[in-house]
Design an enzyme around this catalytic site. Structure first.
Site, mmCIF file in Angstrom:
data_model
loop_
_atom_site.group_PDB
_atom_site.id
_atom_site.type_symbol
_atom_site.label_atom_id
_atom_site.label_comp_id
_atom_site.label_asym_id
_atom_site.label_seq_id
_atom_site.Cartn_x
_atom_site.Cartn_y
_atom_site.Cartn_z
ATOM 1 N N GLY A 252 -5.735 -2.691 -14.872
ATOM 2 C CA GLY A 252 -5.432 -3.396 -16.113
ATOM 3 C C GLY A 252 -5.772 -2.608 -17.364
ATOM 4 N N ASP B 109 -6.491 7.051 -8.643
ATOM 5 C CA ASP B 109 -6.658 5.719 -8.047
ATOM 6 C C ASP B 109 -6.203 5.784 -6.594
ATOM 7 O OD1 ASP B 109 -6.647 2.891 -7.450
ATOM 8 O OD2 ASP B 109 -6.543 2.524 -9.611
ATOM 9 N N ASP C 165 -13.261 -0.820 -12.468
ATOM 10 C CA ASP C 165 -13.887 -2.147 -12.557
ATOM 11 C C ASP C 165 -15.077 -2.206 -11.611
ATOM 12 O OD1 ASP C 165 -12.669 -2.179 -10.131
ATOM 13 O OD2 ASP C 165 -11.406 -3.914 -10.504
ATOM 14 N N CYS D 274 -13.693 -6.975 -11.117
ATOM 15 C CA CYS D 274 -12.442 -7.687 -11.362
ATOM 16 C C CYS D 274 -11.861 -8.356 -10.119
ATOM 17 C CB CYS D 274 -11.412 -6.712 -11.908
ATOM 18 S SG CYS D 274 -10.835 -7.198 -13.508
#
Ligand SMILES: [Zn+2]
Length: 249
Positions: free
Chosen positions: A39, A60, A128, A187
């Site tokens: 996000g 990622d 996160d 998250c």
């Protein structure tokens, strides 16, 4: 020298007195690593690619899930199941084919980060996960690499930057000692409102661009609390902490 295409593509930021052609050249020669393409990483990467950052490293190891699409605006419905790093690289290359984009389809662990961080001028922490955040803090501090960090939970965001290029603290561990954070949610277990990530992720891109163009960076060593439910913004100076396990400040 900027090409005529570059002068046209970036004309609206080149005409700013804070940027100019010199500022654009600094952006075009800069290399940024974005850790976490969720996000926060989505809007940050989109703005940095559009602005013409010369080289982006996208990190990622996750794959795109239906529940990501409410806030991770790089991805479309037909991307479900695909690698975030690979899809992000394709999307950003379509937005700006003139920059170099390196997808890294893997989770950032300490030894890998230690090697990779040598190849960039600045890191964006868009993760996160507190453990990874402390790892990024430690690795960037030791490598002398500036870092822009952010997080969002619910409607509430945090933003702070550190310039470790002079080998000095303070650092994230001065603010939040690692041992005190075991119970904080990430998250995947807490709710989050999509546009708050858009606001704070865009602020990360903004702070990175200011740093690279040698403009004052407002979030440097200052924790910004961005409460998007009320639009209140609070700024906290870091305490002059002692006994930090990372930077000894
Ligand atoms: Zn510290």
């Amino acid at each position: 020298m900027l090409s005529s295409k570059e002068l046209q593509r970036y004309s609206r930021q080149i005409m700013l007195p804070q940027a100019g052609e010199d500022g654009q050249k600094k952006l075009s020669s800069a290399r940024i690593m974005i850790v976490g393409l969720g996000g926060l990483g989505s809007p940050a990467a989109m703005y940095l690619a559009a602005a013409g950052i010369g080289e982006l490293h996208l990190v990622d190891g996750d794959h795109i899930d239906l529940s990501n699409l409410q806030r991770q605006v790089l991805y479309k419905t037909n991307h479900q199941g695909k690698s975030k790093a690979m899809v992000a690289a394709q999307q950003l290359a379509a937005a700006n084919p003139t920059i170099r984009i390196h997808p890294h389809n893997q989770m950032a662990n300490e030894s890998w980060l230690r090697e990779q961080v040598k190849q960039v001028d600045l890191v964006l922490d868009c993760t996160d996960n507190l453990e990874i955040r402390h790892t990024i803090n430690r690795v960037c501090y030791q490598a002398g690499c500036p870092v822009v960090m952010a997080s969002v939970q619910g409607f509430s965001g945090q933003l702070i930057s550190f310039d470790f290029s002079e080998g000095k603290g303070p650092c994230y561990a001065c603010l939040f000692p690692p041992q005190e954070q075991a119970e904080v949610q990430n998250c995947s277990t807490a709710g989050v409102i999509g546009p708050a990530l858009g606001v704070v992720g865009s602020m990360q891109a903004l702070e990175a661009m200011k740093y690279l163009m040698d403009l004052p960076v407002s979030s440097l060593n200052k924790l910004h609390l961005i409460e998007t439910e009320t639009l209140a913004l609070q700024t906290l100076q870091l305490p002059s902490h002692s006994n930090c396990p990372v930077c000894n400040t």
